[in-house]
Design a protein around this motif. Structure first.
Motif, short mmCIF file in Angstrom:
data_model
loop_
_atom_site.label_atom_id
_atom_site.label_comp_id
_atom_site.label_asym_id
_atom_site.label_seq_id
_atom_site.Cartn_x
_atom_site.Cartn_y
_atom_site.Cartn_z
N VAL A 78 44.62 26.89 34.81
CA VAL A 78 43.74 28.06 34.82
C VAL A 78 44.59 29.28 35.13
O VAL A 78 45.20 29.35 36.19
CB VAL A 78 42.60 27.91 35.86
N ASP A 79 44.65 30.20 34.19
CA ASP A 79 45.37 31.45 34.40
C ASP A 79 44.38 32.45 34.99
O ASP A 79 43.34 32.72 34.39
CB ASP A 79 45.92 31.96 33.07
N ILE A 80 44.68 32.98 36.17
CA ILE A 80 43.69 33.82 36.86
C ILE A 80 43.40 35.12 36.13
O ILE A 80 42.39 35.75 36.39
CB ILE A 80 44.08 34.10 38.32
N GLU A 81 44.27 35.52 35.21
CA GLU A 81 43.98 36.72 34.41
C GLU A 81 43.26 36.36 33.12
O GLU A 81 42.24 36.96 32.79
CB GLU A 81 45.28 37.47 34.12
N ASP A 82 43.77 35.36 32.40
CA ASP A 82 43.14 34.97 31.13
C ASP A 82 41.80 34.28 31.33
O ASP A 82 40.93 34.34 30.47
CB ASP A 82 44.06 34.04 30.34
N ASP A 83 41.63 33.59 32.44
CA ASP A 83 40.41 32.84 32.72
C ASP A 83 39.64 33.43 33.90
O ASP A 83 39.05 32.72 34.70
CB ASP A 83 40.76 31.37 33.02
N SER A 84 39.64 34.75 33.99
CA SER A 84 39.03 35.42 35.15
C SER A 84 37.55 35.10 35.30
O SER A 84 37.04 35.09 36.43
CB SER A 84 39.25 36.93 35.07
N GLU A 85 36.86 34.79 34.21
CA GLU A 85 35.44 34.46 34.33
C GLU A 85 35.23 33.14 35.05
O GLU A 85 34.21 32.93 35.69
CB GLU A 85 34.75 34.43 32.95
N LEU A 86 36.20 32.24 34.98
CA LEU A 86 36.12 30.98 35.72
C LEU A 86 36.48 31.16 37.19
O LEU A 86 35.86 30.60 38.08
CB LEU A 86 37.06 29.93 35.12
N VAL A 87 37.51 31.96 37.43
CA VAL A 87 38.02 32.13 38.79
C VAL A 87 37.03 32.89 39.66
O VAL A 87 36.86 32.58 40.84
CB VAL A 87 39.40 32.83 38.75
N ASP A 88 36.37 33.88 39.11
CA ASP A 88 35.32 34.65 39.78
C ASP A 88 35.79 35.21 41.12
O ASP A 88 36.67 36.03 41.16
CB ASP A 88 34.07 33.79 39.92
N ASP A 89 35.24 34.75 42.24
CA ASP A 89 35.52 35.32 43.56
C ASP A 89 36.70 34.69 44.29
O ASP A 89 37.00 35.08 45.41
CB ASP A 89 34.28 35.18 44.45
N LEU A 90 37.38 33.74 43.68
CA LEU A 90 38.49 33.09 44.35
C LEU A 90 39.68 34.04 44.41
O LEU A 90 40.14 34.54 43.39
CB LEU A 90 38.89 31.81 43.62
N GLU A 91 40.16 34.29 45.60
CA GLU A 91 41.32 35.17 45.81
C GLU A 91 42.58 34.32 45.83
O GLU A 91 42.84 33.62 46.79
CB GLU A 91 41.18 35.93 47.14
N VAL A 92 43.35 34.39 44.75
CA VAL A 92 44.62 33.68 44.68
C VAL A 92 45.71 34.68 44.99
O VAL A 92 45.89 35.65 44.27
CB VAL A 92 44.83 33.04 43.29
N GLU A 93 46.43 34.44 46.08
CA GLU A 93 47.44 35.38 46.53
C GLU A 93 48.86 34.87 46.34
O GLU A 93 49.80 35.64 46.33
CB GLU A 93 47.20 35.74 48.00
N THR A 94 49.03 33.56 46.21
CA THR A 94 50.35 32.96 46.10
C THR A 94 50.37 32.00 44.92
O THR A 94 49.40 31.28 44.69
CB THR A 94 50.70 32.20 47.40
#
Length: 93
Positions: free
Chosen positions: A13-29
């Motif tokens: 899951v790419d947090i930019e390409d799949d942002s609709e899936l990631v939603d509120d999850l804050e990935v920092e690392t």
């Protein structure tokens, strides 16, 4: 890794390409790994690049059904957002 765990599904899951899936999850690392079994969140947190750390976490989840989702490096509130992501991933596949 798929050869070692033939019954597992591995998703990228790419947090930019799949942002609709990631939603509120804050990935920092990066990389951050989410491990789930069914609807149960087993682990969420950053891991060292390479297969070793991921392999150990996957094996621990398989060996220990009571494995906690808590990670000492996971930001507060991550567990609920990660659980929601796990549910969305299960629905989308």
């Amino acid at each position: 890794m798929r050869q070692l765990h033939p019954g597992a599904r591995f998703l990228w899951v790419d947090i930019e390409d799949d942002s609709e899936l990631v939603d509120d999850l804050e990935v920092e690392t990066f990389p951050t790994l989410l491990i789930g079994q069914g609807e149960r969140l087993c682990f969420i947190g950053p891991v060292l690049p390479g297969p070793g750390a991921a392999q150990r976490l996957i094996q621990a989840a398989e060996d220990n059904p009571a494995m906690s989702a808590a990670s000492p490096s996971a930001p507060a509130g991550t567990t609920a957002a990660a659980q929601a992501l796990l549910s969305r991933l299960r629905q989308s596949c």
